[in-house]
Design a protein around this motif. Structure first.
Motif, PDB file in Angstrom:
ATOM      1  N   VAL A   1       0.905   5.100   0.684  1.00 11.70           N
ATOM      2  CA  VAL A   1       0.063   6.068   1.375  1.00 11.70           C
ATOM      3  C   VAL A   1       0.246   7.437   0.716  1.00 11.70           C
ATOM      4  O   VAL A   1       1.370   7.937   0.597  1.00 11.70           O
ATOM      5  CB  VAL A   1       0.413   6.124   2.872  1.00 11.70           C
TER       6      VAL A   1
ATOM      7  N   ASN B   1       4.049   0.021   9.093  1.00  9.34           N
ATOM      8  CA  ASN B   1       4.234   1.279   8.384  1.00  9.34           C
ATOM      9  C   ASN B   1       5.587   1.235   7.667  1.00  9.34           C
ATOM     10  O   ASN B   1       6.211   0.178   7.548  1.00  9.34           O
ATOM     11  CB  ASN B   1       4.145   2.451   9.364  1.00  9.34           C
TER      12      ASN B   1
ATOM     13  N   MET C   1       0.851  -1.178   0.000  1.00  9.10           N
ATOM     14  CA  MET C   1       0.000   0.000   0.000  1.00  9.10           C
ATOM     15  C   MET C   1       0.894   1.237   0.000  1.00  9.10           C
ATOM     16  O   MET C   1       1.737   1.387   0.891  1.00  9.10           O
ATOM     17  CB  MET C   1      -0.920   0.053   1.214  1.00  9.10           C
TER      18      MET C   1
ATOM     19  N   GLY D   1      -3.473   4.405   0.203  1.00  7.46           N
ATOM     20  CA  GLY D   1      -4.058   4.742   1.491  1.00  7.46           C
ATOM     21  C   GLY D   1      -4.178   6.239   1.659  1.00  7.46           C
ATOM     22  O   GLY D   1      -3.266   6.986   1.293  1.00  7.46           O
TER      23      GLY D   1
ATOM     24  N   ARG E   1       1.953  -0.857   4.767  1.00 10.88           N
ATOM     25  CA  ARG E   1       1.516   0.495   4.397  1.00 10.88           C
ATOM     26  C   ARG E   1       2.744   1.404   4.409  1.00 10.88           C
ATOM     27  O   ARG E   1       3.292   1.708   5.471  1.00 10.88           O
ATOM     28  CB  ARG E   1       0.479   1.029   5.393  1.00 10.88           C
TER      29      ARG E   1
END
Length: 399
Positions: A48, A220, A46, A74, A236
């Motif tokens: 962001v 993250n 993902m 995201g 992410r």
């Protein structure tokens, strides 16, 4: 970037943000490689793109990330998610922030996954889906120890039971379970193990309630490169996608390329004598004759005033210190005895070429993080997207 006078074609604006979309693609590909497992597998990626793509321009960055293989995008807010769809993105998108009473319908009708942290929020989403006669895709967030957004573990059993009931009614489909780490940039911090443990417990409780989500995600940027155990089904990645280190001092060289350069055109150059004092408060006085350059950008453009007398820029082929107070519209740099002229290019921060300053260095100067430096710049700065792979250039107002 050398200190020679810039042509109008090179720097068409007084001051501008230049974003290289080729760097975005490079970073997404690099991060996919860093999160691969020995057998060639690995989590979904993902990218962001919240906060207008961390100041880089959400829609162009999203397009570049998709070109590089980003599986998901995201965003934080519902309006960001809608803007992505209206900007012609058609892949999977997760939105994770809303307040009571916000309108979910525009996101649901655009096939965006939304997040629920509570029974009340889940009910609002379900009601919006019922009114549209459709099924909302929902991801449930558990608070594993950040103590910010997310459902507390004590309330999690009720939320997953309610989510399963909503699925059975047909208005909701639970597509994901997720949480967020507090200390991923400090790999040895005990909170990392504890949050991972709580997340595993939350996954098991959801499974016991009958939920079968597509993706479970916790990592993250920092955890994506430092903590493989946290990868689950998807990572992410935010700040690292833009070429900035998510955990300075802990990661080593990740092979990322900063995508943002902030530059300006010297508005004036003047020679001053010893004893000349500079800018508001006369916080710097020239100890000897020197040449000063006036840079037409300031804290109205998002540059931190705390960089006064502390920061550096790149001009006339070298680093140049900021002298005196950084003002709303402008600041002064010391060019020493070197030759420079109005119209020359000044790089405020960028890729770090030839020793030029980076966003990370500006962050260290003002005791903050690189995230804040790139997301706060803007104001009157123009933004230009270039592509060093194709030599394409696009003005923001042309996109």
């Amino acid at each position: 970037m050398s200190g020679e006078r810039a042509s109008a074609a090179a720097v068409p604006h007084r001051a501008e943000i230049v974003v290289d979309l080729a760097a975005i693609r490079h970073n997404v590909r690099r991060l996919r490689a860093l999160t691969r497992t020995p057998d060639g597998g690995g989590p979904l990626m993902m990218t962001v793109v919240k906060a207008d793509g961390y100041g880089h321009g959400m829609v162009p960055v999203a397009r570049a990330a998709r070109e590089a293989g980003a599986d998901w995008l995201g965003v934080a807010t519902l309006d960001e998610a809608v803007a992505l769809r209206d900007g012609h993105d058609r892949g999977r998108v997760l939105c994770w922030m809303a307040v009571p009473g916000e309108e979910y319908a525009p996101a649901i009708e655009r096939d965006i996954d939304v997040s629920a942290y509570s029974l009340a929020q889940l009910a609002e989403i379900e009601q919006a889906a019922v009114e549209q006669g459709t099924t909302a895709r929902v991801q449930l967030k558990v608070d594993t120890g950040l103590s910010r957004g997310g459902c507390l573990p004590v309330d999690w059993p009720a939320l997953v039971d309610a989510a399963r009931s909503a699925e059975e009614r047909g208005a909701v489909r639970i597509t994901g379970l997720w949480s967020h780490l507090a200390c991923a940039d400090d790999p040895a911090h005990p909170a990392n193990d504890e949050q991972e443990r709580v997340f595993l417990d939350a996954i098991e409780a959801a499974r016991g309630a009958g939920l079968r989500p597509e993706v479970r995600h916790l990592a993250n940027s920092a955890a994506a490169v430092l903590r493989p155990s946290s990868h689950f089904d998807m990572v992410r990645v935010g700040i690292a996608s833009y070429g900035l280190d998510p955990a300075p001092g802990a990661t080593g060289d990740l092979g990322l390329v900063p995508a943002m350069t902030v530059r300006a055109t010297l508005a004036m150059v003047k020679r001053v004598e010893a004893g000349a004092s500079v800018s508001y408060g006369h916080r710097w006085t020239a100890p000897a004759p020197t040449t000063l350059g006036l840079v037409p950008a300031g804290y109205a453009e998002g540059l931190p005033r705390a960089a006064s007398n502390r920061g550096n820029v790149w001009a006339a082929g070298s680093r140049r210190p900021i002298r005196g107070t950084l003002c709303m519209d402008q600041f002064v740099i010391d060019l020493g005895d070197d030759t420079a002229a109005a119209g020359d290019t000044v790089e405020i921060f960028g890729t770090g070429h030839d020793g030029a300053p980076t966003a990370q260095e500006w962050a260290e100067v003002v005791d903050t993080i690189n995230y804040e430096i790139v997301t706060r710049v803007g104001g009157r700065l123009a933004r230009v997207h270039v592509d060093s792979e194709t030599a394409a250039t696009a003005r923001e107002d042309d996109q």
